[in-house]
Design a protein around this motif. Structure first.
Motif, PDB file in Angstrom:
ATOM      1  N   VAL A  49     -13.079  12.713   2.157  1.00  0.00           N
ATOM      2  CA  VAL A  49     -12.634  12.162   0.867  1.00  0.00           C
ATOM      3  C   VAL A  49     -11.190  12.567   0.576  1.00  0.00           C
ATOM      4  O   VAL A  49     -10.380  11.755   0.098  1.00  0.00           O
ATOM      5  N   LEU A  50     -10.847  13.813   0.861  1.00  0.00           N
ATOM      6  CA  LEU A  50      -9.459  14.248   0.678  1.00  0.00           C
ATOM      7  C   LEU A  50      -8.510  13.487   1.599  1.00  0.00           C
ATOM      8  O   LEU A  50      -7.385  13.140   1.203  1.00  0.00           O
ATOM      9  N   GLN A  51      -8.951  13.226   2.816  1.00  0.00           N
ATOM     10  CA  GLN A  51      -8.125  12.423   3.717  1.00  0.00           C
ATOM     11  C   GLN A  51      -7.909  11.011   3.167  1.00  0.00           C
ATOM     12  O   GLN A  51      -6.808  10.456   3.268  1.00  0.00           O
ATOM     13  N   ALA A  52      -8.958  10.432   2.585  1.00  0.00           N
ATOM     14  CA  ALA A  52      -8.822   9.102   1.989  1.00  0.00           C
ATOM     15  C   ALA A  52      -7.824   9.113   0.835  1.00  0.00           C
ATOM     16  O   ALA A  52      -7.067   8.151   0.637  1.00  0.00           O
ATOM     17  N   VAL A  53      -7.799  10.206   0.066  1.00  0.00           N
ATOM     18  CA  VAL A  53      -6.843  10.320  -1.038  1.00  0.00           C
ATOM     19  C   VAL A  53      -5.414  10.367  -0.502  1.00  0.00           C
ATOM     20  O   VAL A  53      -4.500   9.710  -1.038  1.00  0.00           O
ATOM     21  N   PHE A  54      -5.180  11.133   0.555  1.00  0.00           N
ATOM     22  CA  PHE A  54      -3.840  11.208   1.123  1.00  0.00           C
ATOM     23  C   PHE A  54      -3.411   9.859   1.697  1.00  0.00           C
ATOM     24  O   PHE A  54      -2.244   9.460   1.547  1.00  0.00           O
ATOM     25  N   LEU A  55      -4.326   9.153   2.348  1.00  0.00           N
ATOM     26  CA  LEU A  55      -3.967   7.854   2.911  1.00  0.00           C
ATOM     27  C   LEU A  55      -3.751   6.805   1.829  1.00  0.00           C
ATOM     28  O   LEU A  55      -3.138   5.758   2.097  1.00  0.00           O
ATOM     29  N   ALA A  56      -4.255   7.054   0.625  1.00  0.00           N
ATOM     30  CA  ALA A  56      -4.023   6.114  -0.474  1.00  0.00           C
ATOM     31  C   ALA A  56      -2.596   6.187  -1.006  1.00  0.00           C
ATOM     32  O   ALA A  56      -2.149   5.263  -1.698  1.00  0.00           O
ATOM     33  N   VAL A  57      -1.864   7.260  -0.706  1.00  0.00           N
ATOM     34  CA  VAL A  57      -0.485   7.404  -1.190  1.00  0.00           C
ATOM     35  C   VAL A  57       0.416   6.311  -0.622  1.00  0.00           C
ATOM     36  O   VAL A  57       1.103   5.601  -1.382  1.00  0.00           O
ATOM     37  N   PRO A  58       0.471   6.104   0.706  1.00  0.00           N
ATOM     38  CA  PRO A  58       1.293   4.978   1.186  1.00  0.00           C
ATOM     39  C   PRO A  58       0.742   3.627   0.766  1.00  0.00           C
ATOM     40  O   PRO A  58       1.511   2.671   0.619  1.00  0.00           O
ATOM     41  N   LEU A  59      -0.572   3.515   0.553  1.00  0.00           N
ATOM     42  CA  LEU A  59      -1.118   2.248   0.067  1.00  0.00           C
ATOM     43  C   LEU A  59      -0.536   1.891  -1.297  1.00  0.00           C
ATOM     44  O   LEU A  59      -0.111   0.743  -1.527  1.00  0.00           O
ATOM     45  N   LEU A  60      -0.495   2.851  -2.219  1.00  0.00           N
ATOM     46  CA  LEU A  60       0.051   2.586  -3.542  1.00  0.00           C
ATOM     47  C   LEU A  60       1.542   2.244  -3.478  1.00  0.00           C
ATOM     48  O   LEU A  60       2.015   1.374  -4.217  1.00  0.00           O
ATOM     49  N   ALA A  61       2.270   2.919  -2.597  1.00  0.00           N
ATOM     50  CA  ALA A  61       3.697   2.613  -2.466  1.00  0.00           C
ATOM     51  C   ALA A  61       3.915   1.195  -1.947  1.00  0.00           C
ATOM     52  O   ALA A  61       4.789   0.460  -2.430  1.00  0.00           O
ATOM     53  N   LEU A  62       3.101   0.782  -0.978  1.00  0.00           N
ATOM     54  CA  LEU A  62       3.235  -0.572  -0.443  1.00  0.00           C
ATOM     55  C   LEU A  62       2.745  -1.618  -1.432  1.00  0.00           C
ATOM     56  O   LEU A  62       3.253  -2.743  -1.458  1.00  0.00           O
ATOM     57  N   LEU A  63       1.757  -1.273  -2.250  1.00  0.00           N
ATOM     58  CA  LEU A  63       1.303  -2.203  -3.283  1.00  0.00           C
ATOM     59  C   LEU A  63       2.396  -2.459  -4.316  1.00  0.00           C
ATOM     60  O   LEU A  63       2.508  -3.571  -4.851  1.00  0.00           O
ATOM     61  N   ARG A  64       3.186  -1.453  -4.602  1.00  0.00           N
ATOM     62  CA  ARG A  64       4.316  -1.646  -5.520  1.00  0.00           C
ATOM     63  C   ARG A  64       5.341  -2.600  -4.916  1.00  0.00           C
ATOM     64  O   ARG A  64       5.903  -3.447  -5.627  1.00  0.00           O
ATOM     65  N   LEU A  65       5.591  -2.488  -3.618  1.00  0.00           N
ATOM     66  CA  LEU A  65       6.505  -3.428  -2.971  1.00  0.00           C
ATOM     67  C   LEU A  65       5.938  -4.838  -2.993  1.00  0.00           C
ATOM     68  O   LEU A  65       6.658  -5.810  -3.250  1.00  0.00           O
ATOM     69  N   ALA A  66       4.643  -4.956  -2.699  1.00  0.00           N
ATOM     70  CA  ALA A  66       4.020  -6.278  -2.713  1.00  0.00           C
ATOM     71  C   ALA A  66       4.042  -6.893  -4.110  1.00  0.00           C
ATOM     72  O   ALA A  66       4.241  -8.097  -4.264  1.00  0.00           O
ATOM     73  N   GLN A  67       3.859  -6.071  -5.133  1.00  0.00           N
ATOM     74  CA  GLN A  67       3.900  -6.562  -6.508  1.00  0.00           C
ATOM     75  C   GLN A  67       5.293  -7.060  -6.863  1.00  0.00           C
ATOM     76  O   GLN A  67       5.450  -8.112  -7.503  1.00  0.00           O
TER      77      GLN A  67
END
Length: 311
Positions: A196-214
């Motif tokens: 679960v902690l690994q999933a949280v860390f991998l969500a960091v670049p996901l959120l950054a890329l979602l901001r670019l996509a937005q």
């Protein structure tokens, strides 16, 4: 002789009260054909609203759009080839293990054949390790170029350093937790907590890329699919095994399941390569579309201004 009473000149006179009531009751009605726009609630999801810090990050539009750099597309193609190469290396290792398992079941494996097969397997493992290390800087460079292109094409400010740094931060954090918590866990509770902690860390670049996509008005679904596929591959790598952590000292009876797990890992890597390429391509296409739209809009305004000055 009586003197007439003077009318007080204050705000309580009937005339002024009547005038004030008339002004207060005055309403502004829209012109025919212009209906008032109803106030609507923001129904966007949390991923679509992420990064909105009260306008401080700004939807500031540049005076004129600037053409995105073409290096982003080249980096994306290189990254797609590298991810595909990782998948092919895993599938190649699976083929070696399955052939070894089949030979053992048929007539047995000689010691020289076994040593030669594992040497070739080690060579594939070394190539995979170096290729995986090379994927990270290439992907980081693509994110930085994508953030710069989004700002040039749309005028919306996205910090390329923060966006690009999110990927190494997430990957290194997930790798550290996997080595310190998941690998040393004594029960499934510790393993699940670490995952679960690994999933949280991998969500960091996901959120950054979602901001670019937005900012680029790009599709978000390929990014979310890539995130899910990366979590599936991470679980498969840690709990079932992959090319980099296959135990060569395992007995011959386990070579069949090991080869099957490697095949599964290779197929997951293929899906990850396809989804990552599609996610990157959607951001690039959204950026290009925004640039073309703003460019045509600016040309139309200039043409209208020229016609107005001519008349």
């Amino acid at each position: 002789m009586t003197t007439p009473e003077l009318e007080p000149h204050d705000s309580s006179t009937p005339r002024r009260a009547e005038a004030r009531a008339t002004i207060t009751k005055t309403t502004i009605t829209p012109a025919p054909g212009n209906e008032p726009v109803p106030e609507t609630r923001d129904k966007r999801g949390i991923f679509d609203r992420i990064g909105k810090r009260g306008g401080s990050d700004g939807e500031k539009e540049l005076a004129s759009p600037e053409e995105p750099f073409a290096e982003g597309g080249k980096l994306r193609v290189v990254l797609a080839f590298m991810l595909s190469g990782l998948a092919l290396l895993t599938i190649g290792g699976a083929v070696l293990v399955l052939l070894l398992w089949q030979q053992e079941r048929a007539s047995g494996v000689l010691t020289t054949q076994l040593a030669r097969t594992w040497e070739l397997f080690d060579a594939l493992r070394i190539v995979e390790r170096w290729l995986a290390f090379a994927v990270l800087p290439v992907a980081t460079a693509w994110i930085a170029v994508a953030a710069i292109n989004v700002r040039r094409a749309t005028g919306i400010r996205r910090n390329p350093i923060i966006a690009a740094g999110s990927l190494p931060f997430g990957v290194i954090g997930a790798w550290y937790i996997g080595g310190e918590l998941v690998a040393d866990a004594d029960d499934w509770v510790g393993q699940a907590s670490g995952f679960v902690l690994q999933a949280v860390f991998l969500a960091v670049p996901l959120l950054a890329l979602l901001r670019l996509a937005q900012a680029a008005d790009a599709r978000n679904r390929p990014l979310r699919v890539t995130y899910v596929v990366s979590l599936v591959y991470l679980a498969q790598l840690q709990f079932l095994g992959g090319l980099s952590n296959t135990d060569q000292s395992s007995p011959a009876a386990e070579w069949g399941p090991v080869g099957a797990y490697l095949i599964i890992g290779g197929l997951i890597q293929v899906l990850g390569a396809l989804s990552a390429n599609e996610a990157a391509r959607s951001i690039e296409e959204g950026t290009e579309n925004r640039f073309q739209l703003r460019n045509r809009f600016g040309e139309a305004l200039l043409a209208q201004a020229a016609r107005g000055s001519a008349t």
